[in-house]
Every structure is written in structure tokens, then in C-alpha cells.
Design a protein around this motif. Structure first.
Motif, short mmCIF file in Angstrom:
data_model
loop_
_atom_site.label_atom_id
_atom_site.label_comp_id
_atom_site.label_asym_id
_atom_site.label_seq_id
_atom_site.Cartn_x
_atom_site.Cartn_y
_atom_site.Cartn_z
N ASP A 104 1.27 -1.22 -0.54
CA ASP A 104 0.04 0.06 0.14
C ASP A 104 0.61 1.41 0.11
O ASP A 104 2.36 1.38 0.81
N LEU A 105 0.74 2.29 -1.07
CA LEU A 105 1.36 3.03 -1.14
C LEU A 105 0.36 4.50 -0.23
O LEU A 105 -0.89 4.72 -0.95
N THR A 106 0.74 5.27 0.42
CA THR A 106 -0.26 6.13 1.08
C THR A 106 1.02 7.36 0.32
O THR A 106 2.30 8.07 0.16
N ALA A 107 0.13 8.73 -1.07
CA ALA A 107 0.33 9.87 -1.14
C ALA A 107 -0.48 10.90 -0.84
O ALA A 107 -1.21 10.95 -0.85
N ALA A 108 0.64 11.79 -0.69
CA ALA A 108 -0.84 13.18 -0.39
C ALA A 108 0.08 14.04 -0.49
O ALA A 108 1.15 14.96 -1.00
N ALA A 109 -0.55 15.31 -1.21
CA ALA A 109 -0.18 16.65 -1.58
C ALA A 109 -0.82 17.72 -0.51
O ALA A 109 -1.62 18.01 -0.32
N PRO A 110 -0.16 18.72 -0.34
CA PRO A 110 -0.59 20.31 -0.15
C PRO A 110 -1.65 21.24 -0.48
O PRO A 110 -1.06 20.75 -2.22
N VAL A 111 -2.49 21.21 -0.50
CA VAL A 111 -4.08 22.62 -1.09
C VAL A 111 -3.23 23.85 -0.07
O VAL A 111 -3.62 24.28 0.47
N ARG A 113 -2.62 27.87 -0.69
CA ARG A 113 -3.98 29.40 -1.63
C ARG A 113 -3.55 30.51 -0.78
O ARG A 113 -3.30 30.58 1.02
N ASP A 114 -3.50 31.38 -2.09
CA ASP A 114 -2.36 32.58 -0.75
C ASP A 114 -1.45 32.44 0.11
O ASP A 114 -0.84 32.65 0.80
N GLY A 115 -0.51 32.10 -0.53
CA GLY A 115 0.68 31.48 -0.16
C GLY A 115 1.17 30.41 0.95
O GLY A 115 1.80 30.54 1.15
N ARG A 116 -0.43 30.16 1.71
CA ARG A 116 -0.09 29.32 2.79
C ARG A 116 -0.95 28.01 2.31
O ARG A 116 -1.55 27.64 1.81
N ILE A 117 -0.36 26.35 3.17
CA ILE A 117 -1.40 25.87 2.95
C ILE A 117 -2.65 25.74 4.39
O ILE A 117 -2.28 26.08 5.07
N VAL A 118 -3.95 25.67 3.34
CA VAL A 118 -4.99 25.72 3.95
C VAL A 118 -5.47 24.04 4.32
O VAL A 118 -6.70 23.95 4.67
N ALA A 119 -5.37 22.96 3.40
CA ALA A 119 -5.76 21.41 3.24
C ALA A 119 -4.70 20.84 2.98
O ALA A 119 -3.99 21.09 2.36
N TYR A 120 -4.99 19.58 3.08
CA TYR A 120 -4.28 17.83 2.62
C TYR A 120 -5.35 17.31 2.18
O TYR A 120 -6.32 17.07 2.82
N VAL A 121 -4.54 16.49 0.48
CA VAL A 121 -4.93 15.61 -0.15
C VAL A 121 -4.71 14.09 0.10
O VAL A 121 -2.92 14.52 -0.01
N ALA A 122 -5.01 13.48 0.42
CA ALA A 122 -4.06 12.22 0.18
C ALA A 122 -5.33 10.56 -0.26
O ALA A 122 -6.00 10.67 -0.14
N SER A 123 -4.18 9.75 -0.85
CA SER A 123 -4.98 9.05 -1.33
C SER A 123 -3.84 7.54 -1.21
O SER A 123 -2.80 7.58 -1.10
N GLY A 192 -8.32 16.35 -5.95
CA GLY A 192 -8.84 16.83 -4.94
C GLY A 192 -8.26 18.29 -4.42
O GLY A 192 -9.11 19.55 -4.48
N ALA A 193 -6.86 18.73 -5.21
CA ALA A 193 -6.42 19.84 -5.10
C ALA A 193 -7.19 20.90 -5.63
O ALA A 193 -7.49 22.10 -5.14
N ARG A 194 -7.37 20.45 -6.77
CA ARG A 194 -8.02 21.69 -7.12
C ARG A 194 -9.52 21.84 -7.54
O ARG A 194 -10.25 22.95 -7.16
N ARG A 195 -9.80 21.16 -7.13
CA ARG A 195 -11.27 20.62 -6.50
C ARG A 195 -11.64 22.07 -5.08
O ARG A 195 -13.01 22.58 -4.68
N LEU A 196 -10.47 21.97 -4.12
CA LEU A 196 -11.11 22.78 -2.91
C LEU A 196 -10.43 23.70 -3.49
O LEU A 196 -11.67 24.45 -2.60
N ARG A 197 -9.79 24.33 -4.12
CA ARG A 197 -9.11 25.46 -4.83
C ARG A 197 -10.37 26.06 -5.10
O ARG A 197 -10.83 26.75 -4.86
#
Length: 512
Positions: A104-111, A113-123, A192-197
Motif C-alpha cells: 500500500d502506497l500513501t500519497a499526499a499533496a498540500p493545497v 491558497r494565498d501562499g499558505r497550506i489550507v489543507a491536504y489531500v491524500a490517496s 482533489g486539490a483542484r476541487r478544494l481550490r
């Protein structure tokens, strides 16, 4: 500033869940591994800027949603939040960073907005192959089990990490498939990051920190209210399992005090020399089992974990020492069943008898003229019964992995499925009957021996009934009419030889 009335909370909550659901749709449609595309062995989630679980894909494998936040937080601590930038994707499969096991591989990306991380998405998804001796239970340390990737950047500022991809591809048998699975994870996170933005662009007043406080707070209140309805005290139970070199036992004591609960696994068998140990899945399946018992109608998130403390003895089957083999962590799948046994008294309408299996796995690999092949095939046993409901046949519980369709089996590997049927009467008797298992006959049509691994459970120890219900029928695994001596082992399947597998039935509930 958002006004958090009930309607607004529900709308934002469901919109966030839809983000995770869309991520999963991408993963299901683009992953190469059949265990992901056909058996749903995956998870997608949205996390807060602090790495806490906020929402998840509703059909995620339960163990992942109980562990993904811990894995992401461990990766962030290792890599450093200050070292992240837009377009990054970080990943690991290391069990000692909170991952389940190496495949199992866990991958995550920071989201951002305005230069700061507001969330993460993970799969998370189960890769087609991870190298090593095999995905079976017979490895005696994690180094035999395959390629272990420490937390790294799979993608840096939108550019794939070529070196990591080359190293991974060189260590697996089907590199094109594995890299295809990796790309599917990256694509799911990008969506996921695109939808959150987009969600934040549509509502500039929305603060995800406030949303998280309200969403997780609602879940926490529901869980605490449910715990308060249980009389204070200690509730204990145990359950027997086949084990590997010897039978194993899981022991649990549930301590309830007010609106808080302690889950203690003291007395559980010592860790195995082989790969049936469980590290992070212990926590994932404990949280899932309690979610079913305490607040099953409330979507899962970090708030559900706040009232609950989990204690696991070091060196036990459920918390092995670092470096132990953990690939076949089947014992953890019995945790929801032993929690049900412990809480039968105070929660008789919520508990369920033990399932016949989480799922049986047959891994088949070999060499064809056009290159190597490798595939994992899943076969479920019967679900355990509960008050007011018979168990469903061939339904994986608690891991919601689907049966691999016959057409997919035959398209992935050179075998013929000669028969497949439900084993009538294999579920435990009771006022409500346990679900039935299935019998499948698979014949090799390959010109060379196939390399086959088995992961099975409940061949020696039946799924126990509950509240007076009877045990389900045990499973059976044979090759050419002879019982397989090592049903969690590895063997060669010769041309024209047949595997017969009969998965166990679930336990019944209530005296008939």
C-alpha cells in the motif's frame, strides 16, 4: 465569516465529502492494479492543514481511513512542512511511518491558497507489486517483504521525481503497472486539490479551519453521547485465530468512564515470526469497529478519535517490534469482531458475530512471452449475523474488498475458473444466520508452473457466533484434491493443476 447553522454545516460537509468521492473515481478509473479497480482496495481523504482527518471517500477500505492521517503527519514531520511548495506530492509505504504494509502506497499533496497550506489531500492504493519474496505471510522480517520507500517527494513543484520512479521500477516485477498505479494516485490528489481550490474560490468567506472545527466537533459530540449511554465499567472478550506457526489470540478490555473509552489489548498473543503481525492496522480497525458500534450514521473524521484511547502492548501480534514482517496483517481484521463480543451486553443491537473472512487472497505471478505478470485475486467469506439481520454471503467484513470477477481473473492471469458457487449452509445457525462462503475451482492453463501465494484465515478456527448463535463453517484450501499444508504460504501451481478454495461462513447471532 461563515454562519455555521445546521444547514450550512451539512452543505459544506457534503461538498467536502464529494471532493474525496471524486478523487476515488479518478483512482478507480486509472489504477492498473486489479485489486484497486475491481476490489476497491483504496482510500481517498481530505485532511486539515494540521494533518487531521476531515472527510473520506465513503467506500474507502476502513483500515486506511483509520491510519491515513497518522501517515501524513509522520511524512510531514520527516520532510518538514516548510519544505513543501505548490505541486508537491509526498509518499511512503513504510509501515513504521503509519502505513499499513509495503504494497500500500500513501500519497499526499498540500493545497495552497494565498501562499499558505489550507489543507491536504491524500490517496492510498494497493500497488500491483512491491518486489520482495512475495506478498505472502512467510517472510520473517519486513526486508523480505519488498521495496520500502521512506517519505519522499514523488513530485516536486509539479515535476515527477525521475530518480524515485527509476528506483521503484527497478525493484518490482511489473514496473509499468506499478508506475501506472503511482500516476493514478498523483492524478487523484491533483483533482482533489483542484476541487478544494475551486470550492474556496466560489466562497471566499469559507474558512476550512472553522469548517474542520465544526465538522469534527459534531462527530466528537455524537461519539461522546454514545459512549455515555454505556454503563461505566470494564468489558472484556477474546477471539481465536489460525495464526501461522501456531494459533493466535486477540484479547481486548474496553474501559468506559463517562464519555471516554480506553481500548486495551493486554493479553494478546506475542508477535509472530512471520508476516501476520499488525502495526498501524490495529489502530485503523479499532477505530472502524468502534465507529460501527458507537456512531455508525456519522461520517468518520478526527473527532471520532478524541474520546478514545488505544493501548497495545509492544512486541504483541498487534504491535510488533520495528522491522517485523507485517505484509499479511489478517489478525487485525478480527478486531471489530472481538470488540463486538466485548460490548454485546451494553450494545446488543449494534454488535455483530464474526465474519468468515476479511477476504482470502490468491496471488498469481509468472512469465509470459510478452513479459512478466502479477495479480492479486480476492475471494470473500460470509458476513457475521447481527440482531435483526442475517449475514450476507461472500461479503468482506470489515475490509470492504470486493470479490474479483471471473472475467477479470481470466484476463489478468493464465487460469480458467471452472466453477464458482455459494456454499449453502456454511453460515452459522442462529435466530439470524451467518452469511455463506463460496467455493471456487481455478485451473492453470499456463505452459509453465505459476508462482502462487495464499493468504487465508479460519481454516482451523471457525468464525464464532454471538449471543447464542452457532459458529460458521471453516474454510478449505486444496490443490489437486490435497489439503494445502501451508495455507498462508507459497507454492508452484503446475500446468493443468487445480486450486479449490472454500471460504468460511460467518457466525450466527442469537439462539435459534
Amino acid at each position: 465569516m461563515t454562519t455555521w447553522d445546521a444547514a450550512t454545516l451539512q452543505i459544506v460537509w457534503q461538498r467536502l465529502i464529494s471532493v474525496a468521492d471524486e478523487m476515488a473515481a479518478v483512482l478507480l478509473r486509472t489504477a492498473f492494479s486489479s485489486v484497486v479497480r475491481e476490489s476497491n482496495d483504496l482510500a481517498c481523504a481530505v485532511l486539515t492543514a494540521d494533518g487531521a482527518l476531515l472527510v473520506e471517500y465513503g467506500r474507502s477500505v476502513p483500515v486506511f481511513t483509520g491510519t491515513v492521517a497518522g501517515t501524513v503527519r509522520a511524512m510531514l514531520e520527516h520532510i518538514g512542512v516548510e519544505n513543501l511548495q505548490p505541486g508537491d506530492v509526498i509518499a511512503t509505504n513504510d509501515p513504521w511511518y503509519g502505513n499499513t504494509h509495503l504494497p500500500d502506497l500513501t500519497a499526499a499533496a498540500p493545497v495552497f491558497r494565498d501562499g499558505r497550506i489550507v489543507a491536504y489531500v491524500a490517496s492510498i492504493c494497493h500497488l500491483s507489486d512491491i518486489g520482495g519474496a512475495s506478498e505472502g505471510a512467510f517472510a520473517q522480517d519486513v526486508y523480505e517483504e519488498g521495496f520500502c520507500l521512506p517519505p519522499v517527494k514523488l513530485v516536486a513543484a509539479g515535476v515527477p521525481n525521475t530518480l524515485v520512479r527509476q528506483i521503484l521500477a527497478r525493484n518490482v516485477r511489473v514496473p509499468d503497472q506499478v508506475l501506472g498505479d503511482v500516476d493514478a494516485l498523483v492524478a487523484a490528489n491533483a483533482l482533489g486539490a483542484r476541487r478544494l481550490r475551486q470550492m474556496l474560490d466560489n466562497d471566499p468567506t469559507l474558512d476550512l479551519r472553522e469548517a474542520a472545527e465544526n465538522i469534527c466537533g459534531a462527530t466528537e459530540r455524537a461519539v461522546r453521547a454514545s459512549i455515555r449511554r454505556i454503563p461505566d465499567g470494564r468489558y472484556s472478550a477474546d477471539i481465536d485465530l489460525d495464526g501461522f506457526e501456531e494459533p493466535k489470540k486477540i484479547v481486548v478490555t474496553v474501559e468506559v468512564a463517562g464519555d471516554e473509552m480506553v481500548i486495551d489489548y493486554a493479553g494478546t498473543s506475542a508477535q509472530s515470526r512471520y508476516g501476520i503481525n499488525s502495526a498501524s492496522p490495529t489502530y485503523g480497525y479499532t477505530r472502524y469497529g468502534l465507529a460501527c458500534l458507537l456512531a455508525p450514521d456519522v461520517p468518520n473524521n478526527e473527532g471520532a478519535q478524541r474520546p478514545i484511547t488505544i493501548r497495545v502492548p509492544e512486541g504483541s501480534l498487534l504491535q510488533p517490534t520495528k522491522g517485523a514482517a507485517v505484509s499479511a496483517n489478517f489478525p487485525a481484521h478480527a478486531i471489530p469482531a472481538v470488540l463486538s463480543r466485548a460490548l454485546l451486553g451494553p450494545l446488543p443491537t449494534r454488535v455483530a458475530a464474526a465474519a468468515g473472512t476479511p477476504f482470502w487472497v490468491v496471488g498469481i505471478r509468472g512469465q509470459a512471452q510478452d513479459g512478466p505478470f502479477a495479480s492479486l485475486l480476492c475471494f470473500n467469506g460470509g458476513q457475521g449475523a447481527s440482531e435483526g439481520q442475517d449475514g450476507h454471503p461472500t461479503l468482506s467484513t470489515p475490509s470492504n474488498v470486493s470479490n474479483t470477477p471471473v472475467e477479470v481473473i481470466e484476463s489478468q492471469v493464465p487460469v480458467l475458473v471452472e466453477s464458482k458457487r455459494i456454499v449453502r449452509g456454511s453460515g452459522g445457525d442462529g435466530r439470524w444466520r451467518g452469511g455463506e462462503g463460496q467455493e471456487v475451482t481455478i485451473r492453470s492453463i499456463h505452459s509453465e508452473p505459476l508462482d502462487v501465494i495464499f493468504l487465508t484465515e479460519r481454516i482451523e478456527h471457525a468464525a464464532p457466533g454471538l449471543a447464542g448463535g452457532q459458529d460458521g463453517r471453516t474454510g478449505l484450501l486444496q490443490i489437486d484434491g490435497v489439503d494445502v499444508a501451508d495455507p498462508k504460504g507459497r507454492t508452484a501451481l503446475h500446468p493443468d493443476s487445480r486450486i479449490l478454495l472454500r471460504t468460511p461462513g460467518g457466525g450466527g447471532y442469537g439462539a435459534a
